[in-house]
Design an enzyme around this catalytic site. Structure first.
Site, PDB file in Angstrom:
ATOM      1  N   GLY A  14       0.788  -1.236   0.000  1.00  0.00           N
ATOM      2  CA  GLY A  14       0.000   0.000   0.000  1.00  0.00           C
ATOM      3  C   GLY A  14       0.814   1.276   0.000  1.00  0.00           C
ATOM      4  CB  SER A  15       4.264   2.226  -0.995  1.00  0.00           C
ATOM      5  OG  SER A  15       4.329   1.752  -2.309  1.00  0.00           O
ATOM      6  CG  ASN A  16       1.601   3.232  -5.655  1.00  0.00           C
ATOM      7  OD1 ASN A  16       2.042   4.243  -6.192  1.00  0.00           O
ATOM      8  ND2 ASN A  16       2.159   2.040  -5.814  1.00  0.00           N
ATOM      9  CG  MET A  92      -1.098  -7.621  -6.777  1.00  0.00           C
ATOM     10  SD  MET A  92      -0.447  -6.571  -8.116  1.00  0.00           S
ATOM     11  CE  MET A  92       0.768  -7.696  -8.786  1.00  0.00           C
ATOM     12  NE  ARG A  93      -8.943 -11.645  -6.684  1.00  0.00           N
ATOM     13  CZ  ARG A  93      -8.328 -12.773  -6.328  1.00  0.00           C
ATOM     14  NH1 ARG A  93      -7.338 -12.769  -5.496  1.00  0.00           N
ATOM     15  NH2 ARG A  93      -8.737 -13.926  -6.823  1.00  0.00           N
ATOM     16  CB  ILE A  95     -10.755  -5.827 -13.432  1.00  0.00           C
ATOM     17  CG1 ILE A  95      -9.691  -5.301 -12.473  1.00  0.00           C
ATOM     18  CG2 ILE A  95     -12.025  -5.030 -13.348  1.00  0.00           C
ATOM     19  CD1 ILE A  95     -10.202  -4.916 -11.142  1.00  0.00           C
ATOM     20  CG  ASN A 109      -3.377  -0.875 -13.046  1.00  0.00           C
ATOM     21  OD1 ASN A 109      -3.322  -1.120 -11.842  1.00  0.00           O
ATOM     22  ND2 ASN A 109      -2.613  -1.505 -13.927  1.00  0.00           N
ATOM     23  CG  HIS A 111       2.197  -2.187 -15.211  1.00  0.00           C
ATOM     24  ND1 HIS A 111       1.847  -3.400 -14.665  1.00  0.00           N
ATOM     25  CD2 HIS A 111       3.273  -2.435 -16.003  1.00  0.00           C
ATOM     26  CE1 HIS A 111       2.663  -4.328 -15.115  1.00  0.00           C
ATOM     27  NE2 HIS A 111       3.541  -3.764 -15.931  1.00  0.00           N
TER      28      HIS A 111
END
Ligand code: GAR
Length: 204
Positions: A14-16, A92-93, A95, A109, A111
């Protein structure tokens, strides 16, 4: 007009998420984080959300019969809260169309590579293994494919001799934490226009 209501989806550290929450806290980012959506209830990002006073929607995918089943619950929650923008920040799933269709053009998103190079998992390791000299980060709209939607913004990061996933990753993450809040702010200001595959940003 109130601040843009966003939901952040994340799966891990969760750094972002933290960069977004910090930018909101310091007044650099004029949005309201309505919700953190997380598929790993024990992830560090959940603690970060609690510390930031952000509500959480936590779920365990294997308790559902399909991706569509949990996404149906998520979308009901997003609609109930009037979420206007979804930010995938280390979610990381895969969609499905349950989320993509109603939120196309309103879901972004981040990346850790210069797309279309090195999509999917471990973009940092893929770039290192390939031997590129320049990699970076990409923020893009989410479509039905794997990291394939229209690109909004990119930052280049040089690969240095002797880099490891750790050392390159630190510079990639720093670039992400600068780029993602700035793109969200541009969207909140209504400066970002999507036309087919092309995204333009009004700078005036
Ligand atoms: C980030 O580097 C993000 O770009 C990446 O996961 C990391 C999450 O870090 N996402 C992907 O690889 C998506 N394909 P964080 O949890 O510390 O924000």
């Amino acid at each position: 007009m109130g601040a843009l209501r966003i939901a952040v989806f994340a799966s891990g550290n969760g750094s972002n998420f933290q960069a977004i929450a910090d930018a909101v806290q310091s007044g650099k980012l004029d949005v309201h984080i309505e919700l953190l959506v997380c598929d790993k209830p024990a992830a560090r990002v959940v603690e970060r959300a609690r510390n930031a006073g952000v509500d959480t929607f936590l779920f365990t995918p294997k308790e559902y019969p399909s991706r569509e089943a949990y996404e149906t619950e998520i979308i009901a929650e997003l609609e109930r809260r009037g979420v206007e923008l979804i930010v995938l920040a280390g979610y990381m799933r895969i969609i499905t169309s349950v989320l993509v269709e109603p939120y196309y053009g309103r879901m972004i998103n981040i990346h850790p590579a210069l797309l279309p190079s090195f999509p999917g998992v471990n973009g940092i390791g893929q770039a290192l293994a390939y031997g590129v000299k320049l990699t970076g980060v990409t923020v893009h709209y989410v479509d039905g494919g794997m990291d394939s939607g229209p690109i909004i913004a990119q930052t280049a990061v040089e690969v240095q001799d002797g880099d490891t996933e750790q050392t390159l990753g630190e510079r990639i993450h720093a670039a992400e934490q600068a780029l993602l809040p700035s793109v969200i702010q541009l969207i909140a200001e209504g400066r970002v226009a999507l036309d087919g595959r092309h995204v333009t940003i009004r700078q005036d």
